[in-house]
Design an enzyme around this catalytic site. Sequence first.
Site, PDB file in Angstrom:
ATOM      1  N   VAL A   1     -42.597  51.501  78.470  1.00 51.17           N
ATOM      2  CA  VAL A   1     -43.074  50.171  78.844  1.00 51.17           C
ATOM      3  C   VAL A   1     -42.770  49.977  80.321  1.00 51.17           C
ATOM      4  O   VAL A   1     -41.684  50.338  80.786  1.00 51.17           O
ATOM      5  CB  VAL A   1     -42.350  49.080  78.013  1.00 51.17           C
ATOM      6  CG1 VAL A   1     -42.698  47.686  78.509  1.00 51.17           C
ATOM      7  CG2 VAL A   1     -42.716  49.231  76.537  1.00 51.17           C
TER       8      VAL A   1
ATOM      9  N   THR B   1     -46.528  44.572  91.614  1.00 50.88           N
ATOM     10  CA  THR B   1     -47.288  45.753  91.200  1.00 50.88           C
ATOM     11  C   THR B   1     -46.635  46.978  91.819  1.00 50.88           C
ATOM     12  O   THR B   1     -46.018  46.880  92.867  1.00 50.88           O
ATOM     13  CB  THR B   1     -48.753  45.633  91.640  1.00 50.88           C
ATOM     14  OG1 THR B   1     -49.445  46.849  91.305  1.00 50.88           O
ATOM     15  CG2 THR B   1     -48.892  45.396  93.130  1.00 50.88           C
ATOM     16  N   GLY B   2     -46.777  48.105  91.152  1.00 54.60           N
ATOM     17  CA  GLY B   2     -46.211  49.333  91.711  1.00 54.60           C
ATOM     18  C   GLY B   2     -45.519  50.159  90.654  1.00 54.60           C
ATOM     19  O   GLY B   2     -45.912  50.151  89.486  1.00 54.60           O
ATOM     20  N   ASP B   3     -44.490  50.864  91.091  1.00 56.19           N
ATOM     21  CA  ASP B   3     -43.781  51.781  90.214  1.00 56.19           C
ATOM     22  C   ASP B   3     -42.883  50.984  89.262  1.00 56.19           C
ATOM     23  O   ASP B   3     -41.727  50.690  89.552  1.00 56.19           O
ATOM     24  CB  ASP B   3     -42.948  52.732  91.083  1.00 56.19           C
ATOM     25  CG  ASP B   3     -42.234  53.778  90.257  1.00 56.19           C
ATOM     26  OD1 ASP B   3     -42.215  53.658  89.011  1.00 56.19           O
ATOM     27  OD2 ASP B   3     -41.686  54.721  90.852  1.00 56.19           O
TER      28      ASP B   3
ATOM     29  N   ASP C   1     -43.121  47.401  84.035  1.00 53.01           N
ATOM     30  CA  ASP C   1     -42.637  46.092  84.479  1.00 53.01           C
ATOM     31  C   ASP C   1     -43.583  44.943  84.115  1.00 53.01           C
ATOM     32  O   ASP C   1     -43.154  43.794  83.999  1.00 53.01           O
ATOM     33  CB  ASP C   1     -42.445  46.099  85.995  1.00 53.01           C
ATOM     34  CG  ASP C   1     -43.749  46.399  86.733  1.00 53.01           C
ATOM     35  OD1 ASP C   1     -44.509  47.261  86.253  1.00 53.01           O
ATOM     36  OD2 ASP C   1     -44.004  45.779  87.779  1.00 53.01           O
TER      37      ASP C   1
ATOM     38  N   THR D   1     -51.912  47.547  88.798  1.00 54.34           N
ATOM     39  CA  THR D   1     -51.856  46.511  87.775  1.00 54.34           C
ATOM     40  C   THR D   1     -52.524  45.285  88.329  1.00 54.34           C
ATOM     41  O   THR D   1     -52.437  45.046  89.525  1.00 54.34           O
ATOM     42  CB  THR D   1     -50.368  46.181  87.500  1.00 54.34           C
ATOM     43  OG1 THR D   1     -49.951  46.871  86.356  1.00 54.34           O
ATOM     44  CG2 THR D   1     -50.126  44.719  87.283  1.00 54.34           C
TER      45      THR D   1
HETATM   46  C1  SD4 Z   1     -46.365  49.974  85.460  1.00 53.08           C
HETATM   47  N1  SD4 Z   1     -46.372  48.397  87.205  1.00 53.08           N
HETATM   48  O1  SD4 Z   1     -46.576  50.072  84.279  1.00 53.08           O
HETATM   49  C2  SD4 Z   1     -47.151  48.970  86.184  1.00 53.08           C
HETATM   50  C3  SD4 Z   1     -48.336  49.633  86.682  1.00 53.08           C
HETATM   51  C4  SD4 Z   1     -48.588  49.257  88.016  1.00 53.08           C
HETATM   52  O2  SD4 Z   1     -48.794  47.887  89.523  1.00 53.08           O
HETATM   53  O3  SD4 Z   1     -48.949  49.937  88.834  1.00 53.08           O
HETATM   54  N2  SD4 Z   1     -48.409  48.120  88.351  1.00 53.08           N
HETATM   55  O4  SD4 Z   1     -45.589  50.681  86.086  1.00 53.08           O
END
Ligand code: SD4
Length: 414
Positions: A293, A315-317, A295, A264
């Site tokens: 949806v 950013t991440g999961d 984060d 992200t």
């Molecule tokens: C999500 N966090 O939708 C977002 C995508 C992502 O870094 O990787 N964000 O999970």
Amino acid sequence: MKLYAAGCIWVFCLAFTASPGRAQWTKSAKPTLATILTTTSMTSTTSKPTSVQPVADQHPVANPLPVAAPHPVVELLPMVINTWNFTPANAFAWRILKQSKGGLRQTRNAVVEGCSKCEKLQCDRTVGYGGSPDEMGETTLDAMVMDGSTMDVGAVAGLRRIKDAVKVARSVLEHTQHTMLVGDAASNFANAMGFKSESLTTPESKDIWLQWTAENCQPNFWRSVHPDPRVSCGPYSPQPSPLTRWKEDRARTEYEIGRKNHDTIGMIAIDVESNIHAATSTNGARHKIPGRVGDSPIPGAGAYADNEVGAAVATGDGDIMMRFLPSLLAVEAMRQGKSPAAAAEVGIRRILKHYKEFMGAVIAVDRLGNYAAACYGLKEFPFVVSSPAKPDNQTRLEKVKCIPPQEIVTIVPL
Ligand code: SD4
């Protein structure tokens, strides 16, 4: 008594003049006690933000404490910082921020245009159209803009058929009293605001989806359903849900959440008066269940900004991260006097306490432009910074080493 009072004032003066952020205080509007504490306690190891040196004290004193020699002041503001190695987005935002001497509009323009640039460039195919197809093969977008001076937020989630997610989020902020609009209704709103509808599918995203269906829809985000989601596509029907979490953890490990399927852009811009905006944009998680949806559009999860303190982006999961509001945690940690490095780690470690298999990163920036990042589940996490403190006023890619993997703890059944 008088002597005691004078001593207290003197100690305060020394603390003030020896503070690394003192140089900016003259420029920044009204530093609060929190920022004083934040600035004086800064010990970032993940970046080199504290290049401002204390200025020698001029008062006569019987036994002066050793102070550093006068040193040229290095300005940290204005600044733009963002997640991952999305350098063109940062450079674009930086140009906008510098177009005038800053000001509220500029920080908003900077983060919106910076994230928008990433949407157009389809950064890593995880931002903008043509990435992360859901189970039906459709790309949908999440985005947010937060204004740290008013605490206003505009966000969209599951936005369909509109490419300019972060600009629609800005429209929610500027043209409604709501915080977030979702799905088809958000698209209708976007149309009314002048954004055109078009397909977000590309040949590449279609191929990703076709390959996924050809591989029995593996991996996916289902659990406790029939037929077994680990070997079959849906449609699924519910099965009794076990009271343990091990299956979920295993599924997420198999899914290998990481770069390329789960990034992200999160961006923060701060002007010379410490006006702050933060923004995010993403196409979410690849093969998500339609309606999911993440984060990124959630205030406090994907981003948070407060002019009094600073800002953070994550950013991440997202399915895991949004349960802990790591951006809010980081900003509140700075408010309590923690350095950006310690604050970013607070956001990550809170999640780690509960989820050992997660991947993510948090960037924290205080209102004076000192910054740091913390991450887990990767070796290192890249981010991009533009500020006058960088050589030649340039945009620079930096990296931070992530917290080493923890021992996997067996989850005991409830
Ligand atoms: C999500 N966090 O939708 C977002 C995508 C992502 O870094 O990787 N964000 O999970």
